[in-house]
Scaffold this motif. Structure first.
Motif, PDB file in Angstrom:
ATOM      1  N   THR A  12       1.535  -0.746  -0.322  1.00 52.47           N
ATOM      2  CA  THR A  12      -0.213  -0.074   0.691  1.00 52.47           C
ATOM      3  C   THR A  12       0.723   1.320  -0.004  1.00 52.47           C
ATOM      4  O   THR A  12       2.331   1.020   0.178  1.00 52.47           O
ATOM      5  CB  THR A  12      -1.098  -0.455   1.568  1.00 52.47           C
ATOM      6  OG1 THR A  12      -2.217   1.429   1.662  1.00 52.47           O
ATOM      7  CG2 THR A  12      -0.655   0.332   2.307  1.00 52.47           C
ATOM      8  N   THR A  13       0.597   2.361  -0.410  1.00 52.33           N
ATOM      9  CA  THR A  13       0.901   3.898  -0.616  1.00 52.33           C
ATOM     10  C   THR A  13       1.136   4.227   0.278  1.00 52.33           C
ATOM     11  O   THR A  13       0.948   5.162   1.074  1.00 52.33           O
ATOM     12  CB  THR A  13       0.577   4.095  -2.301  1.00 52.33           C
ATOM     13  OG1 THR A  13      -0.706   4.026  -2.130  1.00 52.33           O
ATOM     14  CG2 THR A  13       1.756   3.091  -2.937  1.00 52.33           C
ATOM     15  N   ASP A  14      -0.506   4.698   1.001  1.00 50.08           N
ATOM     16  CA  ASP A  14      -0.862   4.943   2.328  1.00 50.08           C
ATOM     17  C   ASP A  14      -0.426   4.611   3.777  1.00 50.08           C
ATOM     18  O   ASP A  14      -0.581   3.526   4.053  1.00 50.08           O
ATOM     19  CB  ASP A  14      -2.249   5.110   2.565  1.00 50.08           C
ATOM     20  CG  ASP A  14      -3.297   5.950   3.146  1.00 50.08           C
ATOM     21  OD1 ASP A  14      -2.661   6.091   4.466  1.00 50.08           O
ATOM     22  OD2 ASP A  14      -4.807   6.045   3.034  1.00 50.08           O
ATOM     23  N   PRO A  15       0.282   5.632   4.232  1.00 51.41           N
ATOM     24  CA  PRO A  15       0.760   5.327   5.506  1.00 51.41           C
ATOM     25  C   PRO A  15       0.630   4.912   6.702  1.00 51.41           C
ATOM     26  O   PRO A  15       0.541   4.072   7.474  1.00 51.41           O
ATOM     27  CB  PRO A  15       1.489   6.732   6.094  1.00 51.41           C
ATOM     28  CG  PRO A  15       1.524   7.519   5.005  1.00 51.41           C
ATOM     29  CD  PRO A  15       0.635   6.955   3.582  1.00 51.41           C
ATOM     30  N   ASP A  16      -1.032   5.480   6.575  1.00 58.11           N
ATOM     31  CA  ASP A  16      -2.192   4.959   7.782  1.00 58.11           C
ATOM     32  C   ASP A  16      -2.805   3.410   7.508  1.00 58.11           C
ATOM     33  O   ASP A  16      -2.451   3.069   8.425  1.00 58.11           O
ATOM     34  CB  ASP A  16      -3.649   5.921   7.755  1.00 58.11           C
ATOM     35  CG  ASP A  16      -2.445   7.731   7.631  1.00 58.11           C
ATOM     36  OD1 ASP A  16      -1.915   7.724   8.783  1.00 58.11           O
ATOM     37  OD2 ASP A  16      -3.579   8.450   7.788  1.00 58.11           O
ATOM     38  N   VAL A  17      -2.666   3.445   6.214  1.00 56.77           N
ATOM     39  CA  VAL A  17      -3.019   1.172   6.426  1.00 56.77           C
ATOM     40  C   VAL A  17      -2.025   0.891   6.291  1.00 56.77           C
ATOM     41  O   VAL A  17      -2.604   0.057   6.769  1.00 56.77           O
ATOM     42  CB  VAL A  17      -3.612   1.795   5.077  1.00 56.77           C
ATOM     43  CG1 VAL A  17      -4.314   0.258   4.354  1.00 56.77           C
ATOM     44  CG2 VAL A  17      -5.046   2.330   4.974  1.00 56.77           C
ATOM     45  N   ALA A  18      -0.953   1.047   5.863  1.00 55.85           N
ATOM     46  CA  ALA A  18       0.689   0.772   6.611  1.00 55.85           C
ATOM     47  C   ALA A  18       0.436   0.253   7.617  1.00 55.85           C
ATOM     48  O   ALA A  18       1.009  -0.834   8.563  1.00 55.85           O
ATOM     49  CB  ALA A  18       1.355   0.550   5.105  1.00 55.85           C
TER      50      ALA A  18
END
Length: 59
Positions: free
Chosen positions: A21-27
């Motif tokens: 993923t590129t979304d840091p919150d999701v990661a």
């Protein structure tokens, strides 16, 4: 209760998701879940099949 192997495989899957993923919150969420599963796997019983006890014949 899930076994050690299952929890370890699930933790590895969440790590792969975190890397993809590129979304840091999701990661971060995936990494938290992977860490939780990894900690639970250390406490889980090993559900691997064990070989039967075999008596050796006397010679």
């Amino acid at each position: 209760m899930p076994g050690k192997k299952y929890l370890t495989e699930q933790a590895a899957t969440f790590l792969k998701f975190a890397m993809a993923t590129t979304d840091p919150d999701v990661a971060a969420g995936f990494l938290d879940k992977a860490a939780d599963l990894s900690a639970r796997s250390e406490e889980a019983p090993d559900a691997s099949p064990r070989p039967p006890d075999v008596e050796q014949p006397e010679s």
